[in-house]
Design a protein around this motif. Structure first.
Motif, PDB file in Angstrom:
ATOM      1  N   UNK A 283       0.831  -1.196   0.000  1.00 16.89           N
ATOM      2  CA  UNK A 283       0.000   0.000   0.000  1.00 16.89           C
ATOM      3  C   UNK A 283       0.870   1.253   0.000  1.00 16.89           C
ATOM      4  N   UNK A 284       0.238   2.357  -0.427  1.00 16.25           N
ATOM      5  CA  UNK A 284       0.822   3.689  -0.290  1.00 16.25           C
ATOM      6  C   UNK A 284       0.157   4.373   0.896  1.00 16.25           C
ATOM      7  N   UNK A 285       0.952   5.041   1.733  1.00 19.57           N
ATOM      8  CA  UNK A 285       0.411   5.791   2.851  1.00 19.57           C
ATOM      9  C   UNK A 285       0.954   7.214   2.808  1.00 19.57           C
ATOM     10  N   UNK A 286       0.177   8.150   3.342  1.00 19.73           N
ATOM     11  CA  UNK A 286       0.656   9.523   3.446  1.00 19.73           C
ATOM     12  C   UNK A 286       1.404   9.708   4.761  1.00 19.73           C
ATOM     13  N   UNK A 287       1.832  10.925   5.031  1.00 18.26           N
ATOM     14  CA  UNK A 287       2.619  11.166   6.236  1.00 18.26           C
ATOM     15  C   UNK A 287       1.779  11.135   7.507  1.00 18.26           C
ATOM     16  N   UNK A 288       0.458  10.993   7.380  1.00 16.71           N
ATOM     17  CA  UNK A 288      -0.404  10.783   8.539  1.00 16.71           C
ATOM     18  C   UNK A 288      -0.560   9.299   8.857  1.00 16.71           C
ATOM     19  N   UNK A 289       0.009   8.445   8.000  1.00 16.24           N
ATOM     20  CA  UNK A 289      -0.132   7.008   8.190  1.00 16.24           C
ATOM     21  C   UNK A 289      -1.413   6.447   7.609  1.00 16.24           C
ATOM     22  N   UNK A 290      -2.141   7.234   6.815  1.00 15.98           N
ATOM     23  CA  UNK A 290      -3.398   6.784   6.205  1.00 15.98           C
ATOM     24  C   UNK A 290      -3.124   6.088   4.875  1.00 15.98           C
ATOM     25  N   UNK A 291      -3.831   4.993   4.634  1.00 15.22           N
ATOM     26  CA  UNK A 291      -3.680   4.275   3.368  1.00 15.22           C
ATOM     27  C   UNK A 291      -4.397   5.050   2.273  1.00 15.22           C
ATOM     28  N   UNK A 292      -3.656   5.411   1.217  1.00  9.42           N
ATOM     29  CA  UNK A 292      -4.232   6.191   0.111  1.00  9.42           C
ATOM     30  C   UNK A 292      -4.184   5.449  -1.213  1.00  9.42           C
ATOM     31  N   UNK A 293      -3.490   4.307  -1.277  1.00  3.46           N
ATOM     32  CA  UNK A 293      -3.392   3.591  -2.547  1.00  3.46           C
ATOM     33  C   UNK A 293      -3.048   2.132  -2.361  1.00  3.46           C
ATOM     34  N   UNK A 294      -3.484   1.316  -3.308  1.00  8.48           N
ATOM     35  CA  UNK A 294      -3.195  -0.120  -3.332  1.00  8.48           C
ATOM     36  C   UNK A 294      -2.228  -0.376  -4.488  1.00  8.48           C
ATOM     37  N   UNK A 295      -1.011  -0.807  -4.169  1.00  7.11           N
ATOM     38  CA  UNK A 295       0.043  -0.948  -5.168  1.00  7.11           C
ATOM     39  C   UNK A 295      -0.373  -1.900  -6.279  1.00  7.11           C
ATOM     40  N   UNK A 296      -0.038  -1.497  -7.514  1.00  6.78           N
ATOM     41  CA  UNK A 296      -0.439  -2.257  -8.694  1.00  6.78           C
ATOM     42  C   UNK A 296       0.766  -2.504  -9.603  1.00  6.78           C
ATOM     43  N   UNK A 297       0.812  -3.689 -10.172  1.00 10.33           N
ATOM     44  CA  UNK A 297       1.794  -3.984 -11.217  1.00 10.33           C
ATOM     45  C   UNK A 297       1.101  -4.493 -12.470  1.00 10.33           C
ATOM     46  N   UNK A 298      -0.236  -4.647 -12.386  1.00  8.94           N
ATOM     47  CA  UNK A 298      -0.989  -5.200 -13.512  1.00  8.94           C
ATOM     48  C   UNK A 298      -1.268  -4.167 -14.588  1.00  8.94           C
ATOM     49  N   UNK A 299      -1.437  -2.898 -14.210  1.00  7.29           N
ATOM     50  CA  UNK A 299      -1.779  -1.861 -15.171  1.00  7.29           C
ATOM     51  C   UNK A 299      -0.682  -0.782 -15.198  1.00  7.29           C
ATOM     52  N   UNK A 300       0.462  -1.071 -15.833  1.00  3.83           N
ATOM     53  CA  UNK A 300       1.499  -0.042 -15.936  1.00  3.83           C
ATOM     54  C   UNK A 300       1.064   1.069 -16.877  1.00  3.83           C
ATOM     55  N   UNK A 301       1.511   2.268 -16.617  1.00  2.00           N
ATOM     56  CA  UNK A 301       1.208   3.377 -17.508  1.00  2.00           C
ATOM     57  C   UNK A 301       2.242   3.417 -18.619  1.00  2.00           C
ATOM     58  N   UNK A 302       1.954   4.139 -19.655  1.00  2.00           N
ATOM     59  CA  UNK A 302       2.730   4.030 -20.892  1.00  2.00           C
ATOM     60  C   UNK A 302       4.048   4.785 -20.859  1.00  2.00           C
TER      61      UNK A 302
END
Length: 427
Positions: A283-302
């Motif tokens: 996961x990605x977390x901000x500096x407050x320790x809140x989860x803001x994103x779920x890491x992905x490798x299935x959909x890479x950007x171009x």
């Protein structure tokens, strides 16, 4: 002769006699039935009273906790406009004069880095390691066992189970699932529900299988709002961002307005300046320790396929909530794009979702929905955007039939068509 007549008369009188039945109160069979009924009623009353008086004590001491419904607060779209202070209300600011400068030392950076690492370590308490084991046979017909490890996120417990979010493709087909918590204790887990579109799965671990010490050190996730993020904000990646369990990376968001196309919708993709590993997850977390994103490798950007990216958590909360509550995620089976005001003016299309493709053997294809149609309404509710379609579909269940109103281009212009769609879950 007289005797014969008397005998015949006696026999005749005997035949004419009436046989009286005994009174009901002396009927042995009826008495037994009545006694049985009375005893049954008495037993029922005693059982009811005993149940009412004893059940709370038994339930409190030996009974299972009722399953609690999981609720994840949804995030609203942030307002783009900021209030402007009128000139007459503005307070004139005195110029700031810097009279002394302070040079930062390496110790200052070390203290800052220490705080960043502390935030990441606190977020790691929500993470677990999921091990998916399977057995197979090789070319020599000999059995062998293989294991795959992936990060999991502790969502919450429902009073009976600890619920863990993980990546479905990494655990699908496994013969055995195990979860290792922060204190290194390992327990068996079961697949609860999954969603093929977002590649998310929920595992369950019985609370009774966890030691009290393990339960005390488990931390439930703190959700953040990915829709309020801006490019340049610092973030921390925890879980397995490098492909190794327990790894941690620090970086910044470089793009937050990119959206990855998916079936029945699109999902915000948070792109960072960090490099992903061969199998990044977590996961990605901000500096407050809140989860803001779920890491992905299935959909890479171009434009930078090596950059670590994640789905914005705000677009996934509804799906996660449904999976935690053991509900299937139904799908329509379309890919599309929002009809913007410019497209409406240029092509004369109505406001809605323009269908760019229909998935093979999907409910939409079976119902006759075609590429080029514009979805404007679903079961009486407006569908003006892909996000609205995503949210509307979460309100329906498998095998439910819904009506989808589309506008289709014909010889004489746009024609309104209503399609009956039997929804199903993507397996």
């Amino acid at each position: 002769m007289a005797e014969e007549k008397r005998t015949e008369q006696d026999e005749f009188q005997f035949v004419q006699e009436k046989i009286k039945r005994p009174p009901l109160r002396k009927n042995r069979t009826l008495r037994r039935v009545a006694l049985t009924v009375v005893l049954a009623v008495l037993f029922g009353v005693i059982a009811c009273v005993t149940f009412v008086l004893v059940y709370p004590w038994v339930q409190d001491r030996f009974g299972e906790e009722p399953v609690r419904e999981i609720n994840i607060p949804k995030d609203e779209e942030p307002e783009d406009t900021e209030p402007v202070t009128p000139p007459e209300a503005q307070v004139p600011q005195e110029p700031i004069v810097i009279t002394e400068t302070t040079e930062l030392e390496l110790e200052d950076y070390a203290r800052l880095f220490s705080k960043m690492r502390s935030t990441g370590q606190e977020a790691m308490k929500c993470m677990v390691t999921v091990t998916a084991g399977s057995s197979d046979t090789d070319w020599f017909n000999e059995e062998y066992e293989s294991e795959r490890r992936v990060s999991g996120l502790v969502v919450d417990d429902n009073g009976v189970e600890e619920l863990i979010l993980t990546t479905y493709s990494d655990i699908s087909g496994a013969d055995q699932l195990k979860v290792t918590f922060g204190d290194s204790s390992t327990v068996e887990a079961a697949l609860k529900k999954y969603d093929m579109v977002t590649n998310l799965a929920i595992l369950s671990v019985n609370l009774g299988d966890l030691q009290e010490s393990t339960r005390n050190q488990i931390k439930t996730v703190t959700w953040g709002n990915s829709r309020s993020l801006r490019s340049g904000e610092p973030v921390i990646a925890v879980g397995s961002p490098t492909g190794i369990a327990g790894s941690m990376l620090f970086g910044n968001l470089t793009e937050v307005s990119y959206y990855a196309s998916a079936v029945d919708g699109e999902y915000q993709l948070l792109i960072t300046d960090m490099l992903k590993g061969s199998h990044s997850n977590g996961v990605l977390v901000n500096f407050k320790g809140e989860v803001i994103g779920w890491l992905q490798s299935k959909y890479p950007h171009t434009y930078n396929e090596e950059a670590l990216s994640a789905y914005g958590i705000s677009d996934l909360k509804g799906v996660i909530e449904h999976l935690c509550n053991n509900q299937d995620i139904v799908y329509l089976g379309i890919r599309g794009a929002d009809v913007t005001e410019e497209v409406q003016e240029e092509l004369g299309l109505p406001e809605g979702v323009y269908i760019t493709g229909v998935e093979m053997d999907s409910p939409a294809m079976t119902a006759g929905i075609q590429s080029g149609d514009v979805i404007v309404d679903i079961s009486g509710q407006e569908a003006k955007s892909l996000r609205q379609i995503q949210e509307l579909l979460l309100n329906f269940s498998e095998d439910q039939v819904i009506s989808v109103k589309v506008m289709r281009q014909g010889k004489d212009g746009l024609v309104e068509i209503v399609c009956s769609v039997g929804l199903s879950a993507l397996k």
